[in-house]
Design a protein around this motif. Structure first.
Motif, PDB file in Angstrom:
ATOM      1  N   GLY A 167      53.883  12.263 -72.132  1.00  0.00           N
ATOM      2  CA  GLY A 167      52.885  11.411 -71.508  1.00  0.00           C
ATOM      3  C   GLY A 167      52.013  10.504 -72.197  1.00  0.00           C
ATOM      4  O   GLY A 167      50.908   9.963 -72.075  1.00  0.00           O
ATOM      5  N   MET A 168      52.429  10.706 -73.533  1.00  0.00           N
ATOM      6  CA  MET A 168      51.537   9.821 -74.760  1.00  0.00           C
ATOM      7  C   MET A 168      52.005   8.455 -74.637  1.00  0.00           C
ATOM      8  O   MET A 168      53.011   8.067 -73.881  1.00  0.00           O
ATOM      9  N   PRO A 169      51.364   7.402 -75.142  1.00  0.00           N
ATOM     10  CA  PRO A 169      51.473   5.885 -75.042  1.00  0.00           C
ATOM     11  C   PRO A 169      52.699   5.764 -75.697  1.00  0.00           C
ATOM     12  O   PRO A 169      53.170   6.213 -76.992  1.00  0.00           O
ATOM     13  N   ILE A 170      53.645   4.933 -75.283  1.00  0.00           N
ATOM     14  CA  ILE A 170      54.997   4.643 -75.780  1.00  0.00           C
ATOM     15  C   ILE A 170      54.943   3.313 -76.505  1.00  0.00           C
ATOM     16  O   ILE A 170      54.349   2.407 -75.937  1.00  0.00           O
ATOM     17  N   ARG A 171      55.356   3.373 -77.853  1.00  0.00           N
ATOM     18  CA  ARG A 171      55.444   2.052 -78.814  1.00  0.00           C
ATOM     19  C   ARG A 171      56.955   1.445 -78.585  1.00  0.00           C
ATOM     20  O   ARG A 171      56.649   0.383 -78.537  1.00  0.00           O
ATOM     21  N   SER A 172      58.049   2.229 -78.527  1.00  0.00           N
ATOM     22  CA  SER A 172      59.248   1.911 -78.730  1.00  0.00           C
ATOM     23  C   SER A 172      60.328   2.467 -77.729  1.00  0.00           C
ATOM     24  O   SER A 172      60.104   3.642 -77.677  1.00  0.00           O
ATOM     25  N   ILE A 173      61.351   1.794 -77.076  1.00  0.00           N
ATOM     26  CA  ILE A 173      62.323   2.410 -76.360  1.00  0.00           C
ATOM     27  C   ILE A 173      63.524   2.019 -76.811  1.00  0.00           C
ATOM     28  O   ILE A 173      63.751   0.716 -77.113  1.00  0.00           O
ATOM     29  N   GLY A 174      64.499   2.891 -77.141  1.00  0.00           N
ATOM     30  CA  GLY A 174      65.644   2.475 -77.553  1.00  0.00           C
ATOM     31  C   GLY A 174      66.923   3.223 -76.629  1.00  0.00           C
ATOM     32  O   GLY A 174      66.803   4.322 -76.290  1.00  0.00           O
ATOM     33  N   ILE A 175      67.700   2.328 -76.358  1.00  0.00           N
ATOM     34  CA  ILE A 175      69.002   3.026 -75.400  1.00  0.00           C
ATOM     35  C   ILE A 175      70.066   2.470 -76.030  1.00  0.00           C
ATOM     36  O   ILE A 175      70.452   1.471 -76.221  1.00  0.00           O
ATOM     37  N   SER A 176      71.168   3.398 -76.022  1.00  0.00           N
ATOM     38  CA  SER A 176      72.380   3.274 -76.727  1.00  0.00           C
ATOM     39  C   SER A 176      73.422   3.900 -76.035  1.00  0.00           C
ATOM     40  O   SER A 176      73.155   5.035 -75.567  1.00  0.00           O
ATOM     41  N   LEU A 177      74.514   3.340 -75.820  1.00  0.00           N
ATOM     42  CA  LEU A 177      75.615   3.993 -75.159  1.00  0.00           C
ATOM     43  C   LEU A 177      76.688   4.496 -76.134  1.00  0.00           C
ATOM     44  O   LEU A 177      77.132   3.766 -77.038  1.00  0.00           O
ATOM     45  N   SER A 178      77.392   5.691 -75.860  1.00  0.00           N
ATOM     46  CA  SER A 178      78.622   5.993 -76.759  1.00  0.00           C
ATOM     47  C   SER A 178      79.774   6.736 -75.830  1.00  0.00           C
ATOM     48  O   SER A 178      79.493   6.685 -74.489  1.00  0.00           O
ATOM     49  N   ASN A 179      80.745   7.420 -76.275  1.00  0.00           N
ATOM     50  CA  ASN A 179      81.685   7.833 -75.960  1.00  0.00           C
ATOM     51  C   ASN A 179      82.392   6.676 -74.961  1.00  0.00           C
ATOM     52  O   ASN A 179      82.633   6.821 -73.500  1.00  0.00           O
ATOM     53  N   THR A 180      82.659   5.650 -75.590  1.00  0.00           N
ATOM     54  CA  THR A 180      83.195   4.437 -74.888  1.00  0.00           C
ATOM     55  C   THR A 180      84.692   4.295 -74.897  1.00  0.00           C
ATOM     56  O   THR A 180      85.500   4.911 -75.697  1.00  0.00           O
ATOM     57  N   SER A 181      85.311   3.636 -73.915  1.00  0.00           N
ATOM     58  CA  SER A 181      86.671   3.416 -73.757  1.00  0.00           C
ATOM     59  C   SER A 181      86.746   1.882 -72.949  1.00  0.00           C
ATOM     60  O   SER A 181      85.881   1.341 -72.455  1.00  0.00           O
ATOM     61  N   TYR A 182      87.946   1.587 -73.008  1.00  0.00           N
ATOM     62  CA  TYR A 182      88.433   0.226 -72.204  1.00  0.00           C
ATOM     63  C   TYR A 182      88.652   0.784 -70.701  1.00  0.00           C
ATOM     64  O   TYR A 182      89.357   1.660 -70.669  1.00  0.00           O
ATOM     65  N   SER A 183      88.172  -0.236 -69.716  1.00  0.00           N
ATOM     66  CA  SER A 183      88.464  -0.072 -68.554  1.00  0.00           C
ATOM     67  C   SER A 183      89.016  -1.553 -67.757  1.00  0.00           C
ATOM     68  O   SER A 183      88.428  -2.304 -68.064  1.00  0.00           O
ATOM     69  N   ARG A 184      90.205  -1.267 -67.091  1.00  0.00           N
ATOM     70  CA  ARG A 184      90.517  -2.439 -66.234  1.00  0.00           C
ATOM     71  C   ARG A 184      89.646  -2.781 -65.402  1.00  0.00           C
ATOM     72  O   ARG A 184      89.119  -1.875 -64.881  1.00  0.00           O
ATOM     73  N   ARG A 185      89.173  -3.912 -65.040  1.00  0.00           N
ATOM     74  CA  ARG A 185      88.482  -4.303 -63.992  1.00  0.00           C
ATOM     75  C   ARG A 185      89.048  -4.027 -62.503  1.00  0.00           C
ATOM     76  O   ARG A 185      90.113  -4.198 -62.194  1.00  0.00           O
TER      77      ARG A 185
END
Length: 77
Positions: free
Chosen positions: A53-71
């Motif tokens: 509940g403290m004031p937030i100064r920065s937010i980071g989002i990253s993604l891992s465990n990636t793979s290729y997918s056919r559309r």
């Protein structure tokens, strides 16, 4: 066409300079995706569980465990 999809979300929250600190957590999604409407709810879940509940100064989002997918491949599931 190939698209990169991810299965693990990593959320980093940094609190204001006055408060200091923050947290970093990750969560695995049920299925790999690259759609914001799939990723965002997981970020909110992490935030609601671990945020103090403290004031937030920065937010980071990253993604891992990636793979290729056919559309269209994920549309069958």
């Amino acid at each position: 066409m190939h698209q990169v999809v991810a299965q693990t979300i990593h959320l980093l929250i940094g609190y204001s300079k006055q408060t200091g600190g923050g947290f970093s957590r990750q969560k695995k999604m049920g299925r790999a995706s690259n759609l914001s409407q799939d990723i965002f709810p997981y970020c909110l879940t992490i935030l609601h569980i671990f945020d103090s509940g403290m004031p937030i100064r920065s937010i980071g989002i990253s993604l891992s465990n990636t793979s290729y997918s056919r559309r269209g491949e994920n549309e069958l599931i």
